[in-house]
Write a protein that holds these residues in place. Structure first.
Motif, short mmCIF file in Angstrom:
data_model
loop_
_atom_site.label_atom_id
_atom_site.label_comp_id
_atom_site.label_asym_id
_atom_site.label_seq_id
_atom_site.Cartn_x
_atom_site.Cartn_y
_atom_site.Cartn_z
N CYS A 187 -1.12 -20.74 -2.95
CA CYS A 187 -0.42 -21.71 -2.11
C CYS A 187 -1.04 -21.82 -0.72
O CYS A 187 -0.59 -22.63 0.09
CB CYS A 187 1.06 -21.34 -1.98
SG CYS A 187 2.02 -21.63 -3.49
N GLY A 188 -2.06 -21.00 -0.46
CA GLY A 188 -2.75 -21.10 0.81
C GLY A 188 -2.34 -20.08 1.84
O GLY A 188 -2.77 -20.15 3.00
N CYS A 189 -1.51 -19.10 1.45
CA CYS A 189 -1.14 -18.05 2.39
C CYS A 189 -2.37 -17.20 2.70
O CYS A 189 -3.25 -17.01 1.86
CB CYS A 189 -0.02 -17.18 1.82
SG CYS A 189 1.56 -18.05 1.68
N ILE A 190 -2.41 -16.67 3.90
CA ILE A 190 -3.57 -15.94 4.40
C ILE A 190 -3.18 -14.48 4.59
O ILE A 190 -2.26 -14.17 5.35
CB ILE A 190 -4.07 -16.56 5.71
CG1 ILE A 190 -4.49 -18.02 5.47
CG2 ILE A 190 -5.23 -15.75 6.29
CD1 ILE A 190 -4.74 -18.81 6.74
N ARG A 191 -3.89 -13.61 3.91
CA ARG A 191 -3.60 -12.18 3.94
C ARG A 191 -3.95 -11.58 5.31
O ARG A 191 -5.02 -11.81 5.85
CB ARG A 191 -4.41 -11.48 2.85
CG ARG A 191 -4.31 -9.96 2.84
CD ARG A 191 -5.34 -9.39 1.91
NE ARG A 191 -5.06 -9.74 0.53
CZ ARG A 191 -4.51 -8.91 -0.36
NH1 ARG A 191 -4.18 -7.69 0.00
NH2 ARG A 191 -4.30 -9.31 -1.60
N VAL A 192 -3.01 -10.75 5.81
CA VAL A 192 -3.23 -10.03 7.06
C VAL A 192 -3.22 -8.54 6.76
O VAL A 192 -2.20 -7.99 6.35
CB VAL A 192 -2.16 -10.37 8.12
CG1 VAL A 192 -2.40 -9.58 9.39
CG2 VAL A 192 -2.14 -11.86 8.40
N GLU A 193 -4.35 -7.90 6.94
CA GLU A 193 -4.49 -6.45 6.73
C GLU A 193 -4.38 -5.78 8.10
O GLU A 193 -5.37 -5.52 8.76
CB GLU A 193 -5.84 -6.15 6.08
CG GLU A 193 -6.00 -6.70 4.68
CD GLU A 193 -5.48 -5.74 3.61
OE1 GLU A 193 -4.93 -4.68 3.99
OE2 GLU A 193 -5.61 -6.06 2.42
N ARG A 194 -3.17 -5.47 8.49
CA ARG A 194 -2.94 -4.91 9.82
C ARG A 194 -3.54 -3.50 9.94
O ARG A 194 -3.42 -2.68 9.05
CB ARG A 194 -1.44 -4.83 10.11
CG ARG A 194 -0.75 -6.17 10.13
CD ARG A 194 0.74 -5.98 10.31
NE ARG A 194 1.47 -7.23 10.22
CZ ARG A 194 2.79 -7.32 10.06
NH1 ARG A 194 3.51 -6.22 9.99
NH2 ARG A 194 3.38 -8.50 9.97
N GLY A 195 -4.16 -3.26 11.08
CA GLY A 195 -4.62 -1.92 11.39
C GLY A 195 -5.71 -1.37 10.49
O GLY A 195 -5.86 -0.15 10.37
N THR A 196 -6.47 -2.25 9.84
CA THR A 196 -7.55 -1.80 8.96
C THR A 196 -8.85 -2.50 9.37
O THR A 196 -8.87 -3.41 10.20
CB THR A 196 -7.26 -2.12 7.48
OG1 THR A 196 -7.43 -3.54 7.26
CG2 THR A 196 -5.83 -1.73 7.11
N ASP A 197 -9.94 -2.06 8.73
CA ASP A 197 -11.24 -2.69 9.00
C ASP A 197 -11.30 -4.12 8.47
O ASP A 197 -12.23 -4.87 8.80
CB ASP A 197 -12.36 -1.87 8.35
CG ASP A 197 -12.52 -0.50 9.01
OD1 ASP A 197 -12.08 -0.35 10.16
OD2 ASP A 197 -13.08 0.41 8.36
N LEU A 198 -10.30 -4.50 7.66
CA LEU A 198 -10.28 -5.84 7.07
C LEU A 198 -9.45 -6.83 7.89
O LEU A 198 -9.29 -7.98 7.48
CB LEU A 198 -9.72 -5.78 5.64
CG LEU A 198 -10.51 -4.91 4.65
CD1 LEU A 198 -9.78 -4.89 3.30
CD2 LEU A 198 -11.92 -5.44 4.47
N ALA A 199 -8.92 -6.38 9.04
CA ALA A 199 -8.04 -7.26 9.82
C ALA A 199 -8.73 -8.55 10.23
O ALA A 199 -8.11 -9.61 10.30
CB ALA A 199 -7.53 -6.50 11.04
N GLY A 200 -10.04 -8.48 10.48
CA GLY A 200 -10.76 -9.67 10.92
C GLY A 200 -10.92 -10.72 9.85
O GLY A 200 -11.24 -11.89 10.16
#
Length: 291
Positions: A121-134
């Motif tokens: 549906c177009g939601c964007i994953r947020v990986e808080r506090g990890t190296d993937l946050a960007g």
């Protein structure tokens, strides 16, 4: 074996070089979805099923997004007050002509089936506090370049202030808006916290069910775009100034929604809700002049 996911549009060739061998398996899918038009099934849900959340309360929508901005990319900043408010905000924004795409915490995106649907549906994953946050920033930039309307909570979590006013936001949205010249629309909302309690357990379900006959008022106010005309991307202090202006706009927009309620506490009692944070503008008092 990888987690099940829905088929996604092909990744545009111009985005292929953004994906490296160390990137997670979901990253190219999110880029492809971000670059594509809104999925027909998500449009169907917004068009045909938006009445479902409104069974739990009475929507009162004020304000609007300027018509000339609806055809281009938008960042919509929302104060976060409870687990139910994404449903409320989605319905309200759809009524205002917005096709919302939400930033969503990774825990929900990892839930089987639900995560796959949110991703498509177009939601964007947020990986808080990890190296993937960007990665969330990179996907959001692609979505905005495609003209998306991206909804985010500057606070980064459900607000836990004792008086209910928004916490101090983070600078991510402000930096992105300044860098890309994207309008930021403040969306203040109040009442969703009365539908579902904060704490986990059976009380969460019982509060949702009793909302069917309590029918709390669900108030949403769409404010004018935040003024960043005197700010510049990368200039020292301007991201903080932009963040403060977003906080101020959300607080000002919330004030009329709370008319008749205390300003120093949340009138609706929820003993499961901690009050461990401080508001950006305690008591909802915004100085006439802010940086």
């Amino acid at each position: 074996m990888g987690r099940w996911h829905l088929p996604t549009p092909p990744l545009p060739a111009q985005l292929a070089d953004q994906v490296g061998p160390a990137d997670p398996e979901w990253f190219p899918r999110e880029l492809a979805v971000a670059a594509a038009p809104t999925w027909w099934a998500w449009r169907f849900v917004l068009d045909r099923l938006s009445w479902v959340p409104l069974a739990f309360g009475r929507l009162q929508l004020t304000g609007k997004v300027p018509a000339e901005l609806l055809d281009g990319p938008l960042l919509l900043a929302v104060n976060h007050i409870g687990d139910f408010d994404p449903f409320l905000v989605g319905v309200a924004l759809h009524r205002a002509g917005v096709q919302p795409r939400f930033l969503v915490k990774s825990g929900l995106m990892d839930v089987p089936v639900l995560g796959a649907l949110l991703e498509r549906c177009g939601c964007i994953r947020v990986e808080r506090g990890t190296d993937l946050a960007g990665h969330a920033v990179r996907v959001t930039e692609v979505a905005l370049a495609a003209g998306a309307h991206v909804v985010a909570y500057p606070e980064g979590r459900i607000g836990l202030t004792g008086d209910g006013w928004p916490e101090r936001g983070r600078t991510g949205m402000a930096r992105m808006a300044l860098a890309a010249g994207i309008p930021v629309i403040p969306v203040s909302q109040w009442g969703a916290h009365e539908v579902v309690q904060y704490g986990l357990g059976r009380g969460k379900v019982s509060s949702l069910l009793t909302a069917l006959w309590r029918r709390p008022a669900l108030r949403v106010r769409i404010g004018p775009p935040v003024d960043f005309t005197d700010l510049r991307p990368g200039r020292l202090g301007d991201a903080n100034r932009a963040r403060t202006r977003i906080d101020a706009a959300l607080t000002r927009g919330l004030a009329p929604l709370r008319a008749g309620e205390p300003t120093d506490r949340i009138a609706h009692g929820d003993l499961t809700r901690p009050t461990t944070a401080r508001a950006a503008f305690p008591g909802g008092v915004v100085p006439p002049e802010i940086p």
